[in-house]
Scaffold this motif. Structure first.
Motif, PDB file in Angstrom:
ATOM      1  N   THR A 109      -5.710   6.673  11.563  1.00 13.80           N
ATOM      2  CA  THR A 109      -6.528   7.445  10.599  1.00 13.80           C
ATOM      3  C   THR A 109      -7.152   6.655   9.498  1.00 13.80           C
ATOM      4  N   VAL A 110      -6.575   5.462   9.297  1.00 12.90           N
ATOM      5  CA  VAL A 110      -6.769   4.565   8.001  1.00 12.90           C
ATOM      6  C   VAL A 110      -7.899   3.634   8.644  1.00 12.90           C
ATOM      7  N   GLN A 114     -10.254  -1.389   5.708  1.00  9.84           N
ATOM      8  CA  GLN A 114      -9.305  -1.601   4.691  1.00  9.84           C
ATOM      9  C   GLN A 114      -8.276  -2.757   5.189  1.00  9.84           C
ATOM     10  N   PRO A 135       1.142   3.410   3.236  1.00  8.84           N
ATOM     11  CA  PRO A 135       0.946   4.545   1.884  1.00  8.84           C
ATOM     12  C   PRO A 135       0.066   5.720   2.392  1.00  8.84           C
ATOM     13  N   GLN A 136      -1.059   5.323   2.914  1.00  9.21           N
ATOM     14  CA  GLN A 136      -2.267   6.195   3.186  1.00  9.21           C
ATOM     15  C   GLN A 136      -1.829   6.986   4.574  1.00  9.21           C
ATOM     16  N   ALA A 137      -1.300   6.406   5.505  1.00  6.93           N
ATOM     17  CA  ALA A 137      -1.037   6.873   6.929  1.00  6.93           C
ATOM     18  C   ALA A 137       0.093   8.243   6.509  1.00  6.93           C
ATOM     19  N   ARG A 139       0.549   9.970   4.300  1.00  5.85           N
ATOM     20  CA  ARG A 139       0.129  11.366   3.871  1.00  5.85           C
ATOM     21  C   ARG A 139      -0.183  12.458   5.180  1.00  5.85           C
ATOM     22  N   SER A 140      -0.903  11.527   6.248  1.00  2.00           N
ATOM     23  CA  SER A 140      -1.493  12.309   7.301  1.00  2.00           C
ATOM     24  C   SER A 140      -0.539  12.578   8.282  1.00  2.00           C
ATOM     25  N   LYS A 211      -0.290  14.676  -1.841  1.00  2.00           N
ATOM     26  CA  LYS A 211      -1.788  15.013  -1.621  1.00  2.00           C
ATOM     27  C   LYS A 211      -2.530  14.370  -2.545  1.00  2.00           C
ATOM     28  N   VAL A 212      -3.821  14.092  -2.168  1.00  2.00           N
ATOM     29  CA  VAL A 212      -4.751  13.013  -2.838  1.00  2.00           C
ATOM     30  C   VAL A 212      -5.947  14.053  -3.503  1.00  2.00           C
ATOM     31  N   ARG A 214      -9.089  15.425  -4.883  1.00  4.33           N
ATOM     32  CA  ARG A 214     -10.457  15.080  -4.216  1.00  4.33           C
ATOM     33  C   ARG A 214     -11.365  15.925  -5.220  1.00  4.33           C
TER      34      ARG A 214
END
Length: 214
Positions: A109-110, A114, A135-137, A139-140, A211-212, A214
């Protein structure tokens, strides 16, 4: 309540057996799963091949057969006969394949750009994974990963068929004491429901924390 209070000498060890299998097996599954998941997206062909072979072979093997292999094949070959440890290894190695695929789906999903940008500035594959991608993956993958963990918790009852003490054995133990089997099964189910509620609460906490905005 008498089914429990009158038989605490069995309920407590069985509950602790389930917790030990779940806790230590989950540690194995998460550590190995993250490693295999990273191998599945590695730029090194051999690493990808090994990761794919492990996932495809173990995931397509029934969990009961994994227990058979570890409980009945490992002791004669290696001389190790601690059934609980062997059961933990069996379920941990099995669940690691599902963790790996969940991690891989999260990594995908990243945005590829990047990772390419990070490698362009000289970062190694390990640095890209630990500082940019994971770190981004992470969260999902929380919701699907928690589904894997909940399924893992329920799969611990398979160990009961191999004389490994856990809540899955309560029906046979209580039957010997003349207890009502329906009541025993309902209480066992209630304990698992309570444990799942705890895991769901942990999931909600992690989702709020990570959570990020938005």
């Amino acid at each position: 309540m008498g089914v429990i209070t009158d038989n605490l000498d069995i309920w407590i060890p069985a509950f602790m057996g389930t917790i030990r299998i779940f806790f230590f097996g989950l540690i194995i599954a998460l550590i190995l799963g993250f490693i295999v998941g990273a191998m599945r997206v590695s730029p090194v062909p051999i690493a990808r091949a090994v990761g794919a072979a492990y996932v495809n072979f173990v995931r397509n093997t029934p969990l009961t057969l994994m227990f058979f292999i570890f409980v009945f094949a490992v002791p004669p070959v290696f001389g190790y006969r601690n059934l609980e440890v062997l059961g933990i290894l069996a379920i941990g190695l099995y669940t690691a394949t599902y963790v790996a695929e969940t991690v891989r789906s999260g990594i995908n999903t990243v945005p590829v750009g990047q990772a390419e940008a990070a490698r362009a500035v000289g970062m190694s594959f390990g640095q890209v994974m630990t500082h940019i991608v994971l770190p981004q993956a992470g969260r999902s993958v929380i919701p699907p990963m928690m589904s894997v963990i909940i399924a893992f918790l329920k799969n611990t009852t398979v160990a009961a068929g191999f004389s490994i003490l856990n809540l899955g054995m309560m029906r046979s133990y209580m039957s010997e004491r003349g207890e009502n089997m329906m009541v025993v099964l309902l209480w066992t189910a209630a304990i698992f429901v309570a444990l799942v509620f705890i895991l769901s609460a942990v999931q909600n906490l992690l989702e709020k924390k990570l959570k990020v905005a938005r």
